[in-house]
Write a protein that holds these residues in place. Structure first.
Motif, PDB file in Angstrom:
ATOM      1  N   SER A 285      22.075  47.922  -6.589  1.00  0.00           N
ATOM      2  CA  SER A 285      21.979  48.607  -6.537  1.00  0.00           C
ATOM      3  C   SER A 285      21.784  49.284  -5.174  1.00  0.00           C
ATOM      4  O   SER A 285      20.847  48.968  -4.545  1.00  0.00           O
ATOM      5  N   GLU A 286      22.336  50.708  -5.343  1.00  0.00           N
ATOM      6  CA  GLU A 286      21.689  51.578  -4.467  1.00  0.00           C
ATOM      7  C   GLU A 286      19.800  51.472  -4.728  1.00  0.00           C
ATOM      8  O   GLU A 286      19.209  51.647  -3.638  1.00  0.00           O
ATOM      9  N   GLU A 287      19.083  52.107  -5.926  1.00  0.00           N
ATOM     10  CA  GLU A 287      17.676  51.479  -5.969  1.00  0.00           C
ATOM     11  C   GLU A 287      17.212  50.452  -5.331  1.00  0.00           C
ATOM     12  O   GLU A 287      15.680  50.099  -4.229  1.00  0.00           O
ATOM     13  N   ARG A 288      17.687  49.065  -5.376  1.00  0.00           N
ATOM     14  CA  ARG A 288      17.439  47.853  -4.386  1.00  0.00           C
ATOM     15  C   ARG A 288      17.779  48.119  -3.003  1.00  0.00           C
ATOM     16  O   ARG A 288      16.548  47.514  -2.043  1.00  0.00           O
ATOM     17  N   VAL A 289      18.899  49.035  -2.240  1.00  0.00           N
ATOM     18  CA  VAL A 289      18.947  48.901  -0.975  1.00  0.00           C
ATOM     19  C   VAL A 289      17.811  49.503  -0.773  1.00  0.00           C
ATOM     20  O   VAL A 289      17.503  49.471   0.671  1.00  0.00           O
ATOM     21  N   ASN A 290      17.510  51.157  -1.396  1.00  0.00           N
ATOM     22  CA  ASN A 290      16.680  51.928  -0.775  1.00  0.00           C
ATOM     23  C   ASN A 290      15.264  51.202  -0.523  1.00  0.00           C
ATOM     24  O   ASN A 290      14.394  51.576   0.471  1.00  0.00           O
ATOM     25  N   ARG A 291      15.095  50.496  -1.424  1.00  0.00           N
ATOM     26  CA  ARG A 291      13.487  49.540  -1.494  1.00  0.00           C
ATOM     27  C   ARG A 291      14.034  48.673  -0.457  1.00  0.00           C
ATOM     28  O   ARG A 291      12.111  48.443   0.085  1.00  0.00           O
ATOM     29  N   GLN A 292      14.370  48.379  -0.235  1.00  0.00           N
ATOM     30  CA  GLN A 292      14.279  47.332   1.407  1.00  0.00           C
ATOM     31  C   GLN A 292      14.326  48.334   2.051  1.00  0.00           C
ATOM     32  O   GLN A 292      13.657  48.055   3.768  1.00  0.00           O
ATOM     33  N   PHE A 293      15.297  49.732   2.355  1.00  0.00           N
ATOM     34  CA  PHE A 293      14.353  50.343   3.178  1.00  0.00           C
ATOM     35  C   PHE A 293      12.764  50.764   3.281  1.00  0.00           C
ATOM     36  O   PHE A 293      12.880  51.680   4.673  1.00  0.00           O
ATOM     37  N   ALA A 294      12.566  51.019   2.634  1.00  0.00           N
ATOM     38  CA  ALA A 294      10.748  51.699   2.115  1.00  0.00           C
ATOM     39  C   ALA A 294      10.244  50.587   3.248  1.00  0.00           C
ATOM     40  O   ALA A 294       9.616  50.925   3.675  1.00  0.00           O
ATOM     41  N   LEU A 295      10.622  49.754   2.611  1.00  0.00           N
ATOM     42  CA  LEU A 295       9.728  48.427   3.408  1.00  0.00           C
ATOM     43  C   LEU A 295      10.308  47.784   4.918  1.00  0.00           C
ATOM     44  O   LEU A 295       9.047  47.893   5.340  1.00  0.00           O
TER      45      LEU A 295
END
Length: 375
Positions: free
Chosen positions: A65-75
């Motif tokens: 999911s895009e949400e999971r990808v976004n969380r990795q960018f945020a990390l």
């Protein structure tokens, strides 16, 4: 007392460039076709065409999911906001070929005429399978379970299908490559948060590229959508540098050295670089999220002998075998190339750029002579 990990929050992507750039025309593999036998066969041929004619391709509908990808960018964003002295606690032994952990900016001279150095920071996280002990800052330690789940999803939802399709294309058993890339076995895969710090406009005017032309050392590299344009590939067909456009909902994937060795050069490791971004994006940092896939460490990098396609096409020996050298194991190759990438000789030694880094393999120069080797 330990500092609590921050909430990741959302990640705001930079606006895409409005400049009309010479974009590469890349194939997109739609993994929604993968579950059916006919879809697999169609995708296998599309993959083979992409690997033989472009080297890079997009993947969509990969079930992460895009949400999971976004969380990795945020990390990744949170990691790079740590003070430098904190990040420096996690620098590995680069001279020994180790790359898991933090690599600070400034270790590459990218223009020896004016003395400008890179502003690239790397942070690599190995597979969380118990075989790669590593210490982490609090912001990363707190999310290791999520990072592991993300890494495992990249294997099951992206890499396993791609390796299955490659096996089909080469007329091999479907599990030929997946057995060489098992998450729970020892291999030097890693997830990378990569930050390209911005330069001032007058500094960019003095630069040709930010990282010079290079190939990756593993099997497939997965690059998540990065809206700050900068990635260029040297197209296999035209031998010209073309920009890679960020496309919503896709991964950008490229073939790497190990697949080149295993296929006797039939699959070519794709040359790419990061150049100065368009003027409307030069005011921001460029944060990247990547996953580097590599075969298991004990694999000897001999040309595959079981592929009817490779046999018919005459791709029966790689450069080690042609020169009479014993091919290295994947671990030997990984540590030798990583040690070469980080070697002190990078600072102005032209011989470094074409060094024989293992017996039978000499590195190559891929762009302007004043720009030293990339990452």
């Amino acid at each position: 007392m330990p500092v609590p990990a921050p909430e990741l929050g959302s990640y705001q992507y930079v606006t895409e460039t409005k400049e009309d750039l010479p974009w590469a025309d890349l194939i997109t593999l739609d993994l929604s076709k993968y579950p059916t036998p006919s879809g697999k066969q169609e995708l296998a041929q599309e993959l083979l065409h992409a690997l033989r004619h472009k080297g890079f391709f997009y993947v969509k509908n990969f079930n992460v999911s895009e949400e999971r990808v976004n969380r990795q960018f945020a990390l990744g964003r949170e990691f790079y906001e740590l003070p430098l002295e904190e990040k420096m606690k996690y620098v590995p032994d680069h001279a020994a070929g180790q790359l898991n952990g933090y690599t600070p900016a400034g270790s590459r001279l990218i223009n020896k005429e004016n003395g400008m150095r890179d502003r690239v920071e790397l942070y690599n996280i190995p597979k969380q399978n118990g075989l790669f002990p590593q210490s982490y800052p609090t912001v990363v330690q707190a999310y290791l379970t999520e990072i592991e789940a993300f890494q495992r999803s990249l294997h099951s939802e992206v890499l396993d299908p791609l390796f299955t399709l490659l096996a089909l294309a080469l007329e091999l058993p479907e599990d030929y490559f997946t057995k060489l890339h098992v998450y729970d076995e020892e291999s030097e895969d890693h997830l990378r948060y990569m930050k390209y710090g911005r330069y001032l406009p007058e500094e960019n005017a003095k630069l040709n590229v930010w990282t010079s032309g290079h190939t990756d050392l593993g099997s497939f590299t997965l690059l998540f959508r990065q809206p700050v344009a900068g990635l260029q590939i040297r197209e296999l067909e035209s031998d010209q540098w073309k920009w890679v456009k960020p496309v919503d909902g896709t991964l950008t994937v490229n073939a790497c050295d190990a697949l080149g060795f295993l296929t006797g050069g039939y699959v070519r490791s794709t040359i790419h670089r990061v150049t100065v971004p368009p003027k409307d994006q030069q005011h921001v940092d460029r944060l990247g999220l990547l996953y580097f896939s590599r075969p298991r460490n004990d694999l000897v990098l001999r040309t595959i002998k079981d592929s009817p396609l490779l046999e018919r096409e005459g791709y029966t020996q790689n450069e080690f075998e042609k020169s009479g050298h014993t091919p290295p194991t994947m671990k030997e190759w990984t540590y030798a190339k990583q040690a070469w990438q980080r070697a002190d000789q990078a600072y102005g030694d032209e011989k470094y750029r074409t060094k024989e880094i293992v017996p039978g393999f000499q590195e190559k120069v891929y762009d302007e002579p004043q720009v030293l080797a990339g990452y």
